[in-house]
Design a protein around this motif. Structure first.
Motif, PDB file in Angstrom:
ATOM      1  N   SER A   1      -6.488   8.151   2.838  1.00  0.00           N
ATOM      2  CA  SER A   1      -6.814   7.275   1.724  1.00  0.00           C
ATOM      3  C   SER A   1      -5.660   6.321   1.461  1.00  0.00           C
ATOM      4  CB  SER A   1      -7.113   8.099   0.470  1.00  0.00           C
ATOM      5  OG  SER A   1      -7.681   7.296  -0.533  1.00  0.00           O
ATOM      6  N   THR A   2      -5.950   5.273   0.709  1.00  0.00           N
ATOM      7  CA  THR A   2      -4.965   4.219   0.475  1.00  0.00           C
ATOM      8  C   THR A   2      -4.968   3.796  -0.982  1.00  0.00           C
ATOM      9  OG1 THR A   2      -5.299   3.372   2.718  1.00  0.00           O
ATOM     10  CG2 THR A   2      -4.228   1.901   1.144  1.00  0.00           C
ATOM     11  N   LEU A   3      -3.796   3.655  -1.564  1.00  0.00           N
ATOM     12  CA  LEU A   3      -3.617   3.007  -2.857  1.00  0.00           C
ATOM     13  C   LEU A   3      -3.076   1.612  -2.591  1.00  0.00           C
ATOM     14  CD1 LEU A   3      -1.893   5.744  -5.044  1.00  0.00           C
ATOM     15  CD2 LEU A   3      -4.267   5.040  -5.090  1.00  0.00           C
ATOM     16  N   ARG A   4      -3.640   0.645  -3.264  1.00  0.00           N
ATOM     17  CA  ARG A   4      -3.200  -0.738  -3.040  1.00  0.00           C
ATOM     18  C   ARG A   4      -2.689  -1.354  -4.329  1.00  0.00           C
ATOM     19  NH1 ARG A   4      -6.769  -4.600   0.474  1.00  0.00           N
ATOM     20  NH2 ARG A   4      -5.548  -3.517   2.044  1.00  0.00           N
ATOM     21  N   SER A   5      -1.550  -2.011  -4.232  1.00  0.00           N
ATOM     22  CA  SER A   5      -1.021  -2.803  -5.337  1.00  0.00           C
ATOM     23  C   SER A   5      -1.392  -4.256  -5.091  1.00  0.00           C
ATOM     24  CB  SER A   5       0.504  -2.663  -5.409  1.00  0.00           C
ATOM     25  OG  SER A   5       1.046  -3.607  -6.296  1.00  0.00           O
ATOM     26  N   GLN A   6      -1.951  -4.904  -6.089  1.00  0.00           N
ATOM     27  CA  GLN A   6      -2.401  -6.279  -5.909  1.00  0.00           C
ATOM     28  C   GLN A   6      -1.249  -7.280  -5.931  1.00  0.00           C
ATOM     29  OE1 GLN A   6      -5.471  -6.962  -5.074  1.00  0.00           O
ATOM     30  NE2 GLN A   6      -6.159  -4.855  -5.359  1.00  0.00           N
ATOM     31  N   ASN A   7      -0.145  -6.885  -6.580  1.00  0.00           N
ATOM     32  CA  ASN A   7       0.894  -7.885  -6.844  1.00  0.00           C
ATOM     33  C   ASN A   7       2.251  -7.611  -6.223  1.00  0.00           C
ATOM     34  OD1 ASN A   7      -0.927  -9.245  -8.647  1.00  0.00           O
ATOM     35  ND2 ASN A   7      -0.486  -7.663 -10.163  1.00  0.00           N
ATOM     36  N   SER A   8       2.530  -6.381  -5.834  1.00  0.00           N
ATOM     37  CA  SER A   8       3.901  -6.074  -5.453  1.00  0.00           C
ATOM     38  C   SER A   8       3.960  -4.925  -4.463  1.00  0.00           C
ATOM     39  CB  SER A   8       4.703  -5.701  -6.714  1.00  0.00           C
ATOM     40  OG  SER A   8       6.023  -5.346  -6.385  1.00  0.00           O
ATOM     41  N   PRO A   9       4.944  -4.933  -3.567  1.00  0.00           N
ATOM     42  CA  PRO A   9       5.120  -3.817  -2.630  1.00  0.00           C
ATOM     43  C   PRO A   9       5.488  -2.527  -3.361  1.00  0.00           C
ATOM     44  CG  PRO A   9       6.346  -5.757  -1.910  1.00  0.00           C
ATOM     45  CD  PRO A   9       5.899  -6.027  -3.310  1.00  0.00           C
ATOM     46  N   PHE A  10       5.134  -1.404  -2.754  1.00  0.00           N
ATOM     47  CA  PHE A  10       5.591  -0.105  -3.228  1.00  0.00           C
ATOM     48  C   PHE A  10       6.950   0.172  -2.591  1.00  0.00           C
ATOM     49  CE2 PHE A  10       0.928   0.684  -3.610  1.00  0.00           C
ATOM     50  CZ  PHE A  10       0.899   0.943  -4.966  1.00  0.00           C
ATOM     51  N   SER A  11       7.934   0.471  -3.404  1.00  0.00           N
ATOM     52  CA  SER A  11       9.252   0.807  -2.861  1.00  0.00           C
ATOM     53  C   SER A  11       9.449   2.316  -2.725  1.00  0.00           C
ATOM     54  CB  SER A  11      10.350   0.235  -3.761  1.00  0.00           C
ATOM     55  OG  SER A  11      10.152   0.627  -5.108  1.00  0.00           O
ATOM     56  N   TYR A  12       8.575   3.093  -3.377  1.00  0.00           N
ATOM     57  CA  TYR A  12       8.739   4.550  -3.331  1.00  0.00           C
ATOM     58  C   TYR A  12       7.429   5.200  -3.751  1.00  0.00           C
ATOM     59  CZ  TYR A  12      11.907   8.583  -3.142  1.00  0.00           C
ATOM     60  OH  TYR A  12      12.568   9.727  -2.769  1.00  0.00           O
TER      61      TYR A  12
ATOM     62  N   THR B   1       0.819  -1.203   0.000  1.00  0.00           N
ATOM     63  CA  THR B   1       0.000   0.000   0.000  1.00  0.00           C
ATOM     64  C   THR B   1       0.857   1.259   0.000  1.00  0.00           C
ATOM     65  OG1 THR B   1      -0.169   0.274   2.414  1.00  0.00           O
ATOM     66  CG2 THR B   1      -1.788  -1.189   1.348  1.00  0.00           C
ATOM     67  N   ALA B   2       0.281   2.300  -0.574  1.00  0.00           N
ATOM     68  CA  ALA B   2       0.784   3.666  -0.396  1.00  0.00           C
ATOM     69  C   ALA B   2      -0.353   4.425   0.264  1.00  0.00           C
ATOM     70  CB  ALA B   2       1.159   4.290  -1.731  1.00  0.00           C
ATOM     71  N   LYS B   3      -0.050   5.148   1.330  1.00  0.00           N
ATOM     72  CA  LYS B   3      -1.107   5.780   2.111  1.00  0.00           C
ATOM     73  C   LYS B   3      -0.939   7.296   2.137  1.00  0.00           C
ATOM     74  CE  LYS B   3      -1.856   1.766   5.122  1.00  0.00           C
ATOM     75  NZ  LYS B   3      -3.197   1.422   4.665  1.00  0.00           N
ATOM     76  N   LEU B   4      -2.080   7.968   2.113  1.00  0.00           N
ATOM     77  CA  LEU B   4      -2.124   9.418   2.216  1.00  0.00           C
ATOM     78  C   LEU B   4      -2.615   9.785   3.614  1.00  0.00           C
ATOM     79  CD1 LEU B   4      -1.815  12.014   0.445  1.00  0.00           C
ATOM     80  CD2 LEU B   4      -4.278  11.872   0.055  1.00  0.00           C
ATOM     81  N   TRP B   5      -1.876  10.676   4.296  1.00  0.00           N
ATOM     82  CA  TRP B   5      -2.185  11.087   5.665  1.00  0.00           C
ATOM     83  C   TRP B   5      -2.241  12.605   5.721  1.00  0.00           C
ATOM     84  CZ3 TRP B   5      -1.637   6.689   9.090  1.00  0.00           C
ATOM     85  CH2 TRP B   5      -0.958   5.599   8.535  1.00  0.00           C
ATOM     86  N   ASP B   6      -3.011  13.129   6.669  1.00  0.00           N
ATOM     87  CA  ASP B   6      -2.898  14.572   6.873  1.00  0.00           C
ATOM     88  C   ASP B   6      -1.710  14.849   7.782  1.00  0.00           C
ATOM     89  OD1 ASP B   6      -3.677  14.341   9.584  1.00  0.00           O
ATOM     90  OD2 ASP B   6      -5.756  14.856   9.168  1.00  0.00           O
TER      91      ASP B   6
END
Length: 745
Positions: A523-534, A511-516
């Protein structure tokens, strides 16, 4: 809806983003169709140091709360503010205004509108914006027609929202110069369940709704606000199940326990969110991906020993080759002219943006360089080494200083925005702030495992770090930990938004997450297959660029919680976890509906409409809006008799190219479609629907294809050929809205 309003709009709808600005939409540059005239504004002043009312001649009244506006810097505006207001009541006024009229959700859809209003505000001649949690209450002179939706036009002039030049053709884009979009903010076309549908026999237990289950199919949740006060924004939310079958339906008999359970944590995940652009070309994991400072290019660094420069549309421009081991970082200089790459082969290389190697900076033999960055003025390069040292070179390659103090590899290096300090992050669990002469002035020590990333805010007042201990942490420049952001696995990167109001994190947990800025997850972006490295923001904050271990980088529109879009809802407490799929309805969060408990003056909603956005219809003559700009009262229509063809247009025997064409149709001309060159291949009209075409030519001239011309069309032949050339006539110069209205009759 208002009889005074009578027109039409084909409208764009997409998701969009939680805005990363606390101020609202700025006034866009003049986008009117004609150079010599536009629809006039009415203007009236109001003292915003107290609550006031602005009355316009046509009978419209705007109620303005105290301290309603802020300037471009976010500072509260005092004294007099001029409110500018206008109505677009017919096709000629809609055409003259130049507003877009397309709606798209993978297909073009027609809209019928009862009119458009626009409200702006200025202080001393400069644009001002509605402050957070402030609404304008607009009372209209005529009734709003029942069943109308309310739409807001998001503008391409938003602060910190768009790149200087548009670079992506979004589903909602009008053309290369107009990326405004219509967004549904209040749904009035679907009536709620009325009291007549309530079971009359209250003794029938099978018909009684279970606790927290509502008769309209929505449900409520019990939230532990004492343990998790950040969940208060969901306190009054009504959720609706959007999945298939009953297995994960919280309103089903087998899952009724979900509605009686008290939940400590709630997460919304955009599991259906798709990237706009996927960068494919690397053969191994992509470690980092960043924008050029002007937003014109992207650069990726990979374990395949290469870095690649891309256009923002995903076109590969060039590949930087020359390293003999993995490349962990690649970044542009602030003037966009140079690139520095850091590699496990023990070197950092400086390149021109066209891919030519300028210089190689040698670290230590057999000691990898894990990070490199430019100083703000571009005169220096800093690099973090595998042995725990940090080196500073001039751009010409002269070694200026070696910083010693870390006990393990340095994974991240960055100059402060003023160029006076260097921030480093290390596998030794610390991040440090240094002066350029090598003095350590801050030591951030609360992480329990390696720190992969450390970044300054753009004003230099805060620092955010990302660690293998599953957290990102926000710090003051003085070294005080302010907030801790949690993931389920290692956090590889964390960065501030350009306006410093938000944080973006990328994690091993896919996941990549948006925080205040206060550490609340948005909010959250999710990758189904692979980690986010950046993950990083674009320079304007509108887009997100991610790097993944699946050998790709992806460009996304900044995530927003969008009404009528399915989301994965995850609920958890110390003992249980429940996942389901829902749609967002009224009061989902602070971005979608106001939770201002002080507002006790709301009139009852008489038209049984559902609120789904940042504006709402209060009653048949009143709306409340939390952004300035355009609002349209409209509803989607479907005509099964419409015909889709490839259209061409001719005038004086010559084929027209790159002109804007309007199709005006329907009873009372309530359907207006603004069509640019790219729309002509899928030109859609309904025979016999009072159609006219207006083409806008240079120098305020127009040409027409009249109702009589449409009546003479060989419809069956047109349907068969799926193509038609419209022969336009009457090259008239327009000097006023009145003249335009006459030619459209």
């Amino acid at each position: 809806m208002m009889k005074i309003f009578k027109k039409v709009v084909l409208i764009h709808l997409l998701m969009l983003l939680i805005q990363v600005c606390t101020t609202q939409t700025s006034q866009a540059p003049n986008k009117s169709t004609f150079k010599s005239f536009d629809v006039n504004y009415a203007s009236a002043g109001v003292d915003v140091s107290k609550e006031g009312n602005v009355q316009f001649q046509n009978g419209t009244n705007i109620k303005v709360p105290v301290n309603a506006f802020v300037d471009a810097s976010g500072k509260t505006v005092k004294g007099k503010v001029d409110i500018e207001y206008r109505e677009l009541k017919n096709a000629s006024e809609i055409v003259a205004s130049g507003i877009p009229t397309n709606y798209s959700n993978s297909k073009k859809q027609q809209f019928e509108t009862e009119g458009v209003i626009e409200v702006r505000a200025k202080s001393n001649g400069k644009d001002v914006y509605l402050a957070k949690n402030k609404d304008l209450e607009i009372k209209l002179p005529k009734n709003i027609k029942a069943g109308q939706n309310l739409y807001h036009l998001e503008e391409s002039g938003e602060q910190s929202s768009y790149l200087k030049t548009p670079f992506i053709t979004q589903a909602y884009a009008q053309n290369a110069t107009d990326s405004r979009k219509w967004v549904l903010v209040y749904e009035g076309s679907k009536a709620q369940i009325s009291n007549d549908n309530v079971p009359k026999d209250s003794s029938d237990a099978s018909q009684k709704p279970q606790e927290n289950k509502n008769l309209d199919g929505t449900f409520s949740l019990k939230l532990n606000l004492q343990a998790s006060p950040e969940l208060a924004k969901y306190k009054d939310t009504h959720w609706m199940y959007a999945g298939k079958g009953s297995k994960n339906d919280p309103t089903s008999e087998e899952n009724k326990w979900v509605l009686n359970e008290t939940w400590d944590a709630l997460e919304l995940v955009q599991n259906l969110f798709a990237p706009n652009v996927v960068l494919k070309g690397h053969t191994k994991a992509v470690a980092t991906a960043v924008f050029s400072p002007d937003g014109s290019y992207l650069i990726t660094a990979s374990s395949d020993y290469t870095a690649k420069i891309w256009s923002v549309t995903g076109r590969l421009i060039t590949t930087l080759k020359g390293h003999k081991d993995f490349i962990r970082t690649a970044v542009f200089s602030k003037n966009n002219q140079y690139i520095v790459t850091a590699s496990g082969d023990g070197t950092a290389k400086i390149w021109t943006k066209d891919g030519s190697l300028v210089r190689t900076l040698e670290g230590k033999k057999n000691v990898g360089i894990y990070a490199a960055n430019f100083s703000p003025d571009g005169s220096k390069v800093v690099a973090g080494l595998e042995d725990g040292t940090t080196k500073i070179w001039t751009l010409e390659g002269q070694l200026l200083k070696t910083l010693e103090g870390h006990k393990k590899a340095v994974y991240s290096v960055e100059f402060s925005p003023n160029g006076k300090y260097i921030l480093t992050a290390s596998a030794d669990k610390t991040a440090k702030v240094w002066t350029l002469d090598g003095k350590m002035v801050r030591d951030l020590t609360k992480h329990r495992k390696a720190i992969f990333s450390a970044r300054f805010s753009s004003d230099g007042a805060k620092i955010v770090t990302a660690s293998a201990d599953k957290t990102a942490r926000i710090w003051s420049l003085e070294g005080k930990q302010l907030h801790r952001l949690r993931h389920r696995k290692a956090v590889y990167a964390a960065t501030f938004s350009p306006n410093n109001q938000y944080i973006l994190t990328a994690s091993e947990d896919n996941t990549a997450k948006l925080w205040d800025i206060n550490g609340n997850k948005i909010s959250t972006l999710r990758s189904q297959n692979s980690p986010f490295s950046y993950a990083v923001f674009s320079p304007n904050g509108r887009y997100i660029l991610t790097a993944s271990k699946d050998n790709t980088a992806k460009l996304w529109t900044k995530p927003e919680l969008v009404p009528n879009t399915p989301y994965e809802l995850e609920l958890s407490n110390s003992q249980k976890v429940f996942r389901t799929t829902i749609k967002l309805l009224a009061n989902e969060n602070k971005e979608l509906a106001s939770n201002n408990e002080k507002d006790d003056e709301k009139e009852p909603v008489k038209s049984q409409e559902k609120e789904v956005g940042t504006g709402k219809i209060v009653n048949e003559r009143t709306i409340k809006v939390s952004k300035i700009g355009y609002y349209s009262f409209a509803r989607p229509i479907v005509d099964k008799n419409s015909v889709q063809i490839k259209a061409n247009f001719q005038l004086d025997g010559k084929k027209l190219n790159n002109v804007t064409v309007y199709l005006i149709s329907g009873k009372d001309s309530k359907e207006v479609a603004k069509l640019n060159r790219q729309d002509w291949k899928s030109f859609r009209f309904t025979p016999g629907n009072n159609n006219r075409i207006l083409a806008v030519l240079p120098d305020d001239r127009v040409a027409v294809f009249s109702k009589k011309d449409f009546q003479k069309m060989p419809i069956e032949e047109v349907k068969k050929n799926k193509a038609f050339t419209f022969i336009l006539r009457k090259k008239s110069k327009m000097k006023s809205v009145k003249a335009l209205n006459e030619i459209l009759q």
